[in-house]
Write a protein that holds these residues in place. Structure first.
Motif, PDB file in Angstrom:
ATOM      1  N   LEU A  88       0.871  -1.107   0.029  1.00 31.32           N
ATOM      2  CA  LEU A  88       0.324  -0.254   0.188  1.00 31.32           C
ATOM      3  C   LEU A  88       0.513   1.583   0.306  1.00 31.32           C
ATOM      4  CD1 LEU A  88      -2.789  -0.602   2.610  1.00 31.32           C
ATOM      5  CD2 LEU A  88      -3.385  -1.051   0.470  1.00 31.32           C
ATOM      6  N   ALA A  89       1.702   0.937   1.241  1.00 35.41           N
ATOM      7  CA  ALA A  89       2.760   2.731   1.037  1.00 35.41           C
ATOM      8  C   ALA A  89       3.386   2.870  -0.468  1.00 35.41           C
ATOM      9  CB  ALA A  89       3.847   2.037   1.729  1.00 35.41           C
ATOM     10  N   LEU A  90       3.929   1.898  -0.735  1.00 37.76           N
ATOM     11  CA  LEU A  90       4.545   1.588  -2.764  1.00 37.76           C
ATOM     12  C   LEU A  90       3.583   2.078  -3.315  1.00 37.76           C
ATOM     13  CD1 LEU A  90       6.501  -1.652  -2.401  1.00 37.76           C
ATOM     14  CD2 LEU A  90       7.687   0.698  -2.110  1.00 37.76           C
ATOM     15  N   TYR A  91       2.361   1.311  -3.359  1.00 34.52           N
ATOM     16  CA  TYR A  91       1.237   2.421  -4.407  1.00 34.52           C
ATOM     17  C   TYR A  91       1.586   4.167  -3.844  1.00 34.52           C
ATOM     18  CZ  TYR A  91      -2.974   2.502  -7.030  1.00 34.52           C
ATOM     19  OH  TYR A  91      -4.356   3.132  -8.051  1.00 34.52           O
ATOM     20  N   ALA A  92       1.115   4.244  -2.733  1.00 38.05           N
ATOM     21  CA  ALA A  92       0.610   5.743  -2.458  1.00 38.05           C
ATOM     22  C   ALA A  92       2.197   6.555  -2.792  1.00 38.05           C
ATOM     23  CB  ALA A  92       0.971   5.563  -0.717  1.00 38.05           C
ATOM     24  N   LEU A 141      -4.095   6.370   1.440  1.00 37.47           N
ATOM     25  CA  LEU A 141      -3.600   4.952   1.777  1.00 37.47           C
ATOM     26  C   LEU A 141      -3.002   5.151   2.816  1.00 37.47           C
ATOM     27  CD1 LEU A 141      -3.025   4.776  -2.135  1.00 37.47           C
ATOM     28  CD2 LEU A 141      -4.083   2.833  -0.609  1.00 37.47           C
ATOM     29  N   LEU A 142      -1.998   5.634   3.778  1.00 41.04           N
ATOM     30  CA  LEU A 142      -1.195   5.858   4.448  1.00 41.04           C
ATOM     31  C   LEU A 142      -1.549   5.880   5.748  1.00 41.04           C
ATOM     32  CD1 LEU A 142       1.029   9.172   2.765  1.00 41.04           C
ATOM     33  CD2 LEU A 142       2.404   6.446   3.125  1.00 41.04           C
ATOM     34  N   GLN A 143      -2.681   7.061   5.556  1.00 41.58           N
ATOM     35  CA  GLN A 143      -3.776   6.281   7.423  1.00 41.58           C
ATOM     36  C   GLN A 143      -3.599   4.747   7.354  1.00 41.58           C
ATOM     37  OE1 GLN A 143      -2.205   9.053   8.465  1.00 41.58           O
ATOM     38  NE2 GLN A 143      -1.639   9.841   6.892  1.00 41.58           N
ATOM     39  N   VAL A 144      -3.995   3.384   5.645  1.00 44.28           N
ATOM     40  CA  VAL A 144      -4.438   2.573   6.385  1.00 44.28           C
ATOM     41  C   VAL A 144      -2.701   1.529   6.911  1.00 44.28           C
ATOM     42  CG1 VAL A 144      -5.418   1.022   5.180  1.00 44.28           C
ATOM     43  CG2 VAL A 144      -6.649   2.797   5.231  1.00 44.28           C
ATOM     44  N   LYS A 145      -2.281   1.840   6.058  1.00 44.69           N
ATOM     45  CA  LYS A 145      -0.868   1.614   5.948  1.00 44.69           C
ATOM     46  C   LYS A 145      -0.502   1.872   7.215  1.00 44.69           C
ATOM     47  CE  LYS A 145       3.910   1.547   6.171  1.00 44.69           C
ATOM     48  NZ  LYS A 145       4.592   1.489   6.723  1.00 44.69           N
ATOM     49  N   THR A 146      -0.785   3.026   8.675  1.00 44.79           N
ATOM     50  CA  THR A 146      -0.547   3.133   9.474  1.00 44.79           C
ATOM     51  C   THR A 146      -1.069   2.238  10.379  1.00 44.79           C
ATOM     52  OG1 THR A 146       0.249   5.350   8.867  1.00 44.79           O
ATOM     53  CG2 THR A 146      -0.607   4.719  11.604  1.00 44.79           C
ATOM     54  N   ALA A 206       9.478   1.085   2.138  1.00 42.58           N
ATOM     55  CA  ALA A 206       8.142   2.126   1.738  1.00 42.58           C
ATOM     56  C   ALA A 206       9.070   3.339   2.224  1.00 42.58           C
ATOM     57  CB  ALA A 206       7.280   1.818   3.227  1.00 42.58           C
ATOM     58  N   ASN A 207       9.364   4.070   3.294  1.00 46.54           N
ATOM     59  CA  ASN A 207       9.629   5.859   3.676  1.00 46.54           C
ATOM     60  C   ASN A 207      10.730   5.450   2.146  1.00 46.54           C
ATOM     61  OD1 ASN A 207       8.654   5.419   6.580  1.00 46.54           O
ATOM     62  ND2 ASN A 207      10.591   4.958   6.997  1.00 46.54           N
ATOM     63  N   ALA A 208      11.860   4.637   2.345  1.00 46.10           N
ATOM     64  CA  ALA A 208      12.545   5.369   0.451  1.00 46.10           C
ATOM     65  C   ALA A 208      11.321   5.327  -0.368  1.00 46.10           C
ATOM     66  CB  ALA A 208      13.818   4.105   1.050  1.00 46.10           C
ATOM     67  N   ALA A 209      10.655   4.718  -0.579  1.00 50.49           N
ATOM     68  CA  ALA A 209      10.135   5.054  -2.052  1.00 50.49           C
ATOM     69  C   ALA A 209       9.539   6.398  -1.732  1.00 50.49           C
ATOM     70  CB  ALA A 209       8.656   3.427  -2.127  1.00 50.49           C
ATOM     71  N   LEU A 210       8.490   6.764  -0.509  1.00 53.46           N
ATOM     72  CA  LEU A 210       7.968   7.485  -0.694  1.00 53.46           C
ATOM     73  C   LEU A 210       8.708   9.147  -0.430  1.00 53.46           C
ATOM     74  CD1 LEU A 210       5.914   6.813   2.724  1.00 53.46           C
ATOM     75  CD2 LEU A 210       4.564   7.160   0.239  1.00 53.46           C
ATOM     76  N   ASN A 211       9.871   9.229   0.088  1.00 49.24           N
ATOM     77  CA  ASN A 211      10.577   9.410  -0.374  1.00 49.24           C
ATOM     78  C   ASN A 211      11.355  10.571  -1.344  1.00 49.24           C
ATOM     79  OD1 ASN A 211      10.906  10.415   2.696  1.00 49.24           O
ATOM     80  ND2 ASN A 211      12.341   8.897   3.451  1.00 49.24           N
TER      81      ASN A 211
END
Length: 246
Positions: free
Chosen positions: A30-34, A49-54, A85-90
């Motif tokens: 989900l985080a990667l899709y976000a 999606l980020l909140q669902v991930k959390t 996930a964090n790396a992909a988002l950043n």
């Protein structure tokens, strides 16, 4: 907010015999899709999606404990998938600069880990229960341990040695139990805990929803400054204790 919501999902998922590792892989996906949606310029969908991930990130550990499926494999996988996930988002937000920002984010999260460990050690409390060994996959576990040792362990050792050296400096030598207690106030732990991953993704989601994802990266500098100020406060508490003893 997220932990009570996750707790509601534990009983049904336990009845359905859901594997906590599958939950880890799901919230990572989900985080990667976000991250991809953020890269495209979307706002509402990735923020949600980020909140669902959390929510799911808090669920996997609760589900593992409730069903007796806590393993070292699960702990390492959860931590390292969070890093992915964090790396992909950043990177989705800042491009190549995102890698450096991921490292800064990791250091902020490591401070939370180390300050909780210090807090519990100073009070004779167990930091984390040892996971059950049943259910571990030796080859997968060995790979995950190698990744953790390569990325996280150097950060933790560097910060732990820095905090120890600062404590010794503030105490004027070998710290006493009273010094260690003064150095680990609940207020510092509360601050670092509230800069954990759930807060990071909540802030990121708000910035994405506002159409200003770059604001999140600016907040990392403010978080680092807050932790630095708190560290100086921790040292000051020890110095004042030392002055009173003198």
């Amino acid at each position: 907010m997220f932990r009570p919501a996750a707790q509601v999902l534990v009983p049904p998922l336990a009845r359905w015999r859901v594997n906590p590792l599958h939950v880890v892989l799901l919230h990572t996906a989900l985080a990667l899709y976000a991250a991809e949606l953020i890269r495209r310029g979307d706002r509402l969908a990735p923020a949600l999606l980020l909140q669902v991930k959390t929510l799911l990130d808090g669920l996997d550990g609760q589900l593992a404990r409730a069903t007796g499926q806590t393993t070292a494999t699960g702990r390492y996988l959860d931590t390292e998938m969070d890093l992915v996930a964090n790396a992909a988002l950043n990177v989705a937000i800042a491009g190549r600069t995102g890698w450096a920002l991921t490292l800064l984010q990791s250091l902020i999260l490591s401070v939370d880990y180390l300050w909780e460990r210090e807090y519990r050690a100073a009070r004779g409390q167990i930091f984390r229960e040892a996971p059950a060994q049943a259910g571990d996959h030796p080859q997968v576990l060995a790979l995950l341990e190698a990744v953790y040792a390569a990325y996280f362990v150097p950060q933790e050792r560097l910060l732990a040695r820095l905090f120890e050296a600062r404590l010794r400096g503030a105490a004027g030598g070998t710290p006493t139990p009273a010094d260690q207690h003064a150095y680990t106030p609940l207020g510092a732990l509360t601050l670092s805990a509230n800069l954990g991953l759930a807060t990071q993704l909540l802030v990121l989601g708000a910035c994405v929803l506002a159409g200003r994802p770059g604001w999140y990266h600016r907040s990392l500098g403010l978080q680092a400054a807050a932790l630095l100020g708190t560290q100086l406060w921790r040292e000051g508490r020890v110095q004042r204790l030392r002055a009173r003893r003198a």
